[in-house]
Scaffold this active site. Structure first.
Site, PDB file in Angstrom:
ATOM      1  CB  ALA A 154      46.116  50.916  59.133  1.00  0.00           C
ATOM      2  CB  SER A 181      41.986  44.660  56.793  1.00  0.00           C
ATOM      3  OG  SER A 181      41.003  44.526  56.222  1.00  0.00           O
ATOM      4  N   PRO A 194      43.479  41.285  61.758  1.00  0.00           N
ATOM      5  CG  PRO A 194      45.056  40.650  63.105  1.00  0.00           C
ATOM      6  CD  PRO A 194      44.422  41.549  63.083  1.00  0.00           C
ATOM      7  N   GLY A 215      38.380  41.588  58.681  1.00  0.00           N
ATOM      8  CA  GLY A 215      38.466  41.224  57.525  1.00  0.00           C
ATOM      9  C   GLY A 215      36.997  42.880  56.938  1.00  0.00           C
ATOM     10  CB  SER A 216      34.093  40.911  55.123  1.00  0.00           C
ATOM     11  OG  SER A 216      35.082  40.034  54.077  1.00  0.00           O
ATOM     12  NE  ARG A 227      53.573  24.261  21.006  1.00  0.00           N
ATOM     13  CZ  ARG A 227      54.802  23.943  22.238  1.00  0.00           C
ATOM     14  NH1 ARG A 227      55.472  24.025  21.552  1.00  0.00           N
ATOM     15  NH2 ARG A 227      54.282  22.398  21.952  1.00  0.00           N
ATOM     16  CB  ILE A 240      45.970  29.715  25.412  1.00  0.00           C
ATOM     17  CG1 ILE A 240      44.795  29.650  25.319  1.00  0.00           C
ATOM     18  CG2 ILE A 240      46.679  29.898  24.084  1.00  0.00           C
ATOM     19  CD1 ILE A 240      43.688  30.460  24.719  1.00  0.00           C
ATOM     20  CD  GLU A 300      41.639  49.049  47.541  1.00  0.00           C
ATOM     21  OE1 GLU A 300      40.134  49.888  47.240  1.00  0.00           O
ATOM     22  OE2 GLU A 300      42.381  49.327  47.589  1.00  0.00           O
TER      23      GLU A 300
END
Length: 376
Positions: A121, A123, A125, A128-129, A264, A333, A359
């Site tokens: 735990a 991060s 609100p 974050g970074s 295919r 594809i 992370e």
């Protein structure tokens, strides 16, 4: 970078589990937003929930190359399961590296067996970074700490039994961040509703609220103020794990694309005979192999005791963006079939995005790489 016989055997064993036990229920668990606890128990039986735990506590004590191999192969089966495992391993790493002997004896043997599940735990609100901006506070009260605040984007948030939590011991000092161990059943700790996510939908992701949560002083893992440095050191290894998971997802997407292209038929033959498809597959394979080698190089540096921060960030940045590219091309594809849930490449594409975010975002990784290049 050849594998040892033991590493090759571990890789083969985990790939078998990924194909036979993880992959068959991955689509259903994604659709139902349900974590496959039976798969978790199967990983525990192989001692994989003790990957980062020393042998003296019953752990696997894997070297970083082996850790990367396991993460890649579990992610080949399901990125959601691999993410849960890597976060559990972040928590066990913190207890093993920073906890005293009493704490290690109390928690690690059971965590090796997969229960309690660990969560990490960090991060919030609004942080974050840049975790220095966190607002969660741990106030000393006698021989206890009292935690108040909120954490966000917590993998294993609901299913975990123990948390590694980061909080300021001085509300006004960003240099006071400290690391704590918090049992999940502690009074005042509440879990938010599961996040409704684009991908990784089988992974348990929630917020956590701490309202007067009291823990004994002995559950402090680092000295006051040493928590952020501890988090960043642990996340170097975590980023190698995320890079490996991204390679595993990319390999799964590539394998599906190759099989589909060979089966295919259009324009009187398999689409694998069309040059533009062949070029896509060639670039995808190159991306997978390059990501794997970067990941293994970062793991080698960690095992050798070298400074691996830049290498880990290179691996995570390249492999995660590569997962986005490879899964995107796999959808292309498959054409219209790639856009429906009948084929797994649709899920791979949704899952891949989060690897570039958690992370440490790709942009944060590039900051780390540039700093290592220019400031050493």
């Amino acid at each position: 970078m050849d594998l040892s016989p033991e590493q090759a055997a571990i890789r083969e064993t985990v790939r078998e589990v990924a194909v036979e036990e993880i992959r068959p229920t991955a689509a259903e668990c994604d659709r139902e937003e349900r974590f496959p606890e039976d798969v978790w128990d199967a990983l525990a039986e192989l001692d994989l929930t003790g990957l980062t735990v020393p042998e003296q506590y019953g752990g696997f004590d894997a070297d970083r190359r082996t850790y990367a191999l396991v993460n890649e192969e579990v992610a080949y089966g399901s990125l959601a399961v691999a993410t849960a495992l890597s976060v559990h391993c972040l928590a066990t790493s913190c207890v093993a590296e920073f906890g005293d002997e009493e704490l290690r004896e109390e928690w690690l043997p059971e965590m090796v067996d997969g229960r309690p599940v660990g969560a990490f735990a960090l991060s919030e609100p609004g942080a974050g970074s840049n975790p220095r901006e966190m607002s969660t506070v741990a106030r000393r009260d006698g021989d206890e700490y009292v935690l108040d605040g909120e954490k966000q984007w917590i993998t294993n948030g609901e299913r975990s039994g123990v948390l590694v939590v980061f909080a300021r011991t001085d509300p006004g000092d960003p240099d006071s961040i400290t690391q704590f161990l918090v049992p999940k059943e502690t009074d005042g700790l509440s879990v938010g509703d599961p996040e409704d996510k684009l991908g990784l939908r089988a992974s348990d992701t929630t917020s956590l609220t701490f309202d007067g949560v009291r823990i004994p002083e002995r559950y402090r893992l680092t000295d006051e103020g040493d928590g952020l440095a501890a988090a960043l050191s642990i996340l170097t290894g975590g980023r190698v794990g995320i890079a490996a998971q991204s390679v595993g997802l990319s390999q799964a997407a590539l394998d599906e694309a190759v099989e589909y292209a060979q089966d295919r038929e259009q324009f009187d033959g398999p689409i694998a005979d069309i040059q533009s498809i062949r070029h896509k597959l060639a670039e995808m394979w190159t991306t997978v192999r390059a990501g794997r080698l970067l990941t293994w190089d970062a793991a080698r540096a960690m095992d050798a005791g070298e400074n691996a921060r830049g290498l880990a960030s290179m691996a995570k940045s390249f492999a995660t963006e590569g997962a986005m590219d490879v899964s995107n091309e796999a959808v292309q594809i498959h054409s219209g079939y790639g856009y429906v849930s009948e084929f797994p490449v649709e899920r791979f594409y949704r899952d891949a995005k989060v690897t570039t975010i958690y992370e440490g975002t790709t942009q944060i990784q590039r900051n780390v790489i540039a700093r290592e290049l220019l400031e050493d």
